[in-house]
Design a protein around this motif. Structure first.
Motif, mmCIF file in Angstrom:
data_model
loop_
_atom_site.group_PDB
_atom_site.id
_atom_site.type_symbol
_atom_site.label_atom_id
_atom_site.label_comp_id
_atom_site.label_asym_id
_atom_site.label_seq_id
_atom_site.Cartn_x
_atom_site.Cartn_y
_atom_site.Cartn_z
ATOM 1 N N ALA A 75 0.517 -1.440 -0.207
ATOM 2 C CA ALA A 75 -0.224 0.024 -0.357
ATOM 3 C C ALA A 75 0.477 1.012 0.158
ATOM 4 O O ALA A 75 0.751 2.493 -0.359
ATOM 5 N N GLY A 76 2.396 1.049 0.603
ATOM 6 C CA GLY A 76 2.749 2.483 0.319
ATOM 7 C C GLY A 76 3.461 2.353 -0.634
ATOM 8 O O GLY A 76 4.705 3.595 -1.103
ATOM 9 N N ILE A 77 3.570 1.602 -1.426
ATOM 10 C CA ILE A 77 4.388 1.317 -2.859
ATOM 11 C C ILE A 77 3.951 2.198 -4.181
ATOM 12 O O ILE A 77 3.395 1.754 -4.444
ATOM 13 N N PRO A 78 4.206 3.667 -4.298
ATOM 14 C CA PRO A 78 3.599 4.619 -5.596
ATOM 15 C C PRO A 78 4.282 3.233 -6.790
ATOM 16 O O PRO A 78 4.784 2.821 -7.409
ATOM 17 N N ILE A 79 3.280 4.104 -7.628
ATOM 18 C CA ILE A 79 2.843 3.144 -9.060
ATOM 19 C C ILE A 79 4.342 3.526 -9.889
ATOM 20 O O ILE A 79 4.761 2.614 -10.876
ATOM 21 N N THR A 80 4.012 5.094 -9.635
ATOM 22 C CA THR A 80 5.138 5.748 -10.257
ATOM 23 C C THR A 80 6.833 4.897 -10.267
ATOM 24 O O THR A 80 7.861 5.275 -10.407
ATOM 25 N N GLU A 81 7.171 4.356 -8.916
ATOM 26 C CA GLU A 81 8.255 3.607 -8.915
ATOM 27 C C GLU A 81 8.432 2.467 -9.623
ATOM 28 O O GLU A 81 9.800 1.055 -9.440
ATOM 29 N N ILE A 82 7.566 1.924 -10.459
ATOM 30 C CA ILE A 82 7.528 0.427 -10.626
ATOM 31 C C ILE A 82 7.193 0.558 -11.764
ATOM 32 O O ILE A 82 7.067 -0.429 -12.856
ATOM 33 N N MET A 83 6.647 1.249 -12.721
ATOM 34 C CA MET A 83 5.176 1.145 -13.957
ATOM 35 C C MET A 83 6.177 1.250 -14.913
ATOM 36 O O MET A 83 7.917 1.928 -14.903
ATOM 37 N N GLN A 84 6.299 1.362 -16.492
ATOM 38 C CA GLN A 84 7.206 1.605 -17.192
ATOM 39 C C GLN A 84 6.670 2.294 -17.771
ATOM 40 O O GLN A 84 5.097 3.520 -18.025
ATOM 41 N N THR A 85 7.906 3.629 -18.186
ATOM 42 C CA THR A 85 7.148 5.371 -18.928
ATOM 43 C C THR A 85 8.193 4.667 -20.168
ATOM 44 O O THR A 85 7.322 6.000 -21.093
ATOM 45 N N ASP A 86 9.162 4.185 -20.590
ATOM 46 C CA ASP A 86 9.394 4.423 -22.049
ATOM 47 C C ASP A 86 8.319 3.166 -22.926
ATOM 48 O O ASP A 86 8.712 2.023 -23.633
ATOM 49 N N VAL A 87 7.112 3.425 -23.003
ATOM 50 C CA VAL A 87 6.000 2.541 -24.087
ATOM 51 C C VAL A 87 6.380 2.771 -24.623
ATOM 52 O O VAL A 87 6.167 4.413 -25.277
ATOM 53 N N VAL A 88 6.116 2.118 -25.965
ATOM 54 C CA VAL A 88 5.401 2.557 -27.114
ATOM 55 C C VAL A 88 4.065 2.972 -27.384
ATOM 56 O O VAL A 88 3.501 1.688 -26.511
ATOM 57 N N THR A 89 3.633 3.665 -27.979
ATOM 58 C CA THR A 89 2.050 3.731 -28.053
ATOM 59 C C THR A 89 1.706 3.922 -29.567
ATOM 60 O O THR A 89 2.502 3.863 -29.936
ATOM 61 N N VAL A 90 0.765 4.190 -29.589
ATOM 62 C CA VAL A 90 -0.020 3.810 -31.198
ATOM 63 C C VAL A 90 -1.174 5.085 -31.299
ATOM 64 O O VAL A 90 -1.651 4.985 -30.344
ATOM 65 N N SER A 91 -1.064 5.661 -32.740
ATOM 66 C CA SER A 91 -2.624 5.873 -32.693
ATOM 67 C C SER A 91 -3.812 5.430 -33.391
ATOM 68 O O SER A 91 -3.479 3.900 -33.336
ATOM 69 N N PRO A 92 -5.025 5.844 -33.177
ATOM 70 C CA PRO A 92 -6.358 4.949 -32.988
ATOM 71 C C PRO A 92 -6.345 4.760 -34.209
ATOM 72 O O PRO A 92 -6.335 3.558 -35.841
ATOM 73 N N ASP A 93 -5.385 5.547 -35.941
ATOM 74 C CA ASP A 93 -5.300 4.974 -37.114
ATOM 75 C C ASP A 93 -4.437 4.284 -37.507
ATOM 76 O O ASP A 93 -5.202 4.241 -38.342
ATOM 77 N N LEU A 94 -3.554 3.974 -36.751
ATOM 78 C CA LEU A 94 -2.834 3.230 -37.226
ATOM 79 C C LEU A 94 -3.069 1.484 -37.448
ATOM 80 O O LEU A 94 -4.143 1.104 -37.305
ATOM 81 N N SER A 95 -2.692 0.876 -39.011
ATOM 82 C CA SER A 95 -3.687 -0.116 -39.630
ATOM 83 C C SER A 95 -2.889 -1.236 -38.479
ATOM 84 O O SER A 95 -2.188 -1.564 -37.271
ATOM 85 N N LEU A 96 -4.315 -2.455 -38.347
ATOM 86 C CA LEU A 96 -4.396 -3.449 -37.375
ATOM 87 C C LEU A 96 -2.673 -3.983 -38.090
ATOM 88 O O LEU A 96 -2.100 -4.919 -37.094
ATOM 89 N N LYS A 97 -2.164 -3.969 -39.849
ATOM 90 C CA LYS A 97 -1.858 -5.101 -39.605
ATOM 91 C C LYS A 97 -0.148 -3.958 -38.904
ATOM 92 O O LYS A 97 0.493 -4.592 -38.566
ATOM 93 N N GLU A 98 -0.246 -3.027 -38.386
ATOM 94 C CA GLU A 98 1.601 -2.613 -37.930
ATOM 95 C C GLU A 98 1.632 -3.000 -36.754
ATOM 96 O O GLU A 98 1.864 -3.058 -36.323
ATOM 97 N N ALA A 99 -0.318 -2.770 -36.066
ATOM 98 C CA ALA A 99 0.163 -2.908 -34.871
ATOM 99 C C ALA A 99 0.397 -4.225 -34.423
ATOM 100 O O ALA A 99 0.906 -4.647 -33.124
#
Length: 143
Positions: A75-99
């Motif tokens: 309960a005392g460990i904040p998510i910011t300590e363990i979450m990944q921040t260098d995450v690849v994100t995509v646009s909703p317009d990206l093709s499904l093939k590329e995703a």
């Protein structure tokens, strides 16, 4: 052309970057999910927390710590300590093939979908499995 927005999950379970490891574990167990996008107070995408991240941050039962103490620690460990921040994100317009190619070649379990820095969805392996089933239903003759 099929695009990410056609099959992505729009109603995404998220947590705030100020939430705790304990909250993340509870959400994953209750919602039966393996990826939690993390957002800031303005709803902007801040990172990703995976089941694997939680396992790595959780104290092993072999440590001999009782459940109550373990819950207090988590309960005392904040998510910011363990979450990944260098995450690849995509646009909703990206093709499904590329995703699909990104998921397969980079061995990602999900891709957060971001619209103007704000999380607007997530696409996971499960979304592609649903699509595959739908396509098979469409081409297989009814019995």
């Amino acid at each position: 052309m099929f695009q990410v927005k056609n099959i992505m999950t729009k109603d995404v379970f998220t947590l705030n970057q100020h939430d705790s490891l304990s909250a993340a574990k509870d959400l994953m167990n209750l919602a039966r999910i393996r990826h939690i996008p993390i957002v800031d107070d303005a709803g902007r995408f801040a990172g990703l927390l995976t089941h694997r991240d939680i396992l790595a941050a959780t104290i092993s039962e072999l440590a001999g710590i009782d459940r109550e103490t373990q819950d207090e620690i988590e309960a005392g460990i904040p998510i910011t300590e363990i979450m990944q921040t260098d995450v690849v994100t995509v646009s909703p317009d990206l093709s499904l093939k590329e995703a699909a190619r990104l998921l397969l070649e980079e061995k990602y379990g999900c891709l957060p979908v971001v619209c103007d820095a704000t999380l607007c969805g997530i696409i996971t392996e499960a979304d592609f499995l649903r699509l595959t089933i739908d396509l098979m239903d469409a081409v297989e003759p009814e019995e």
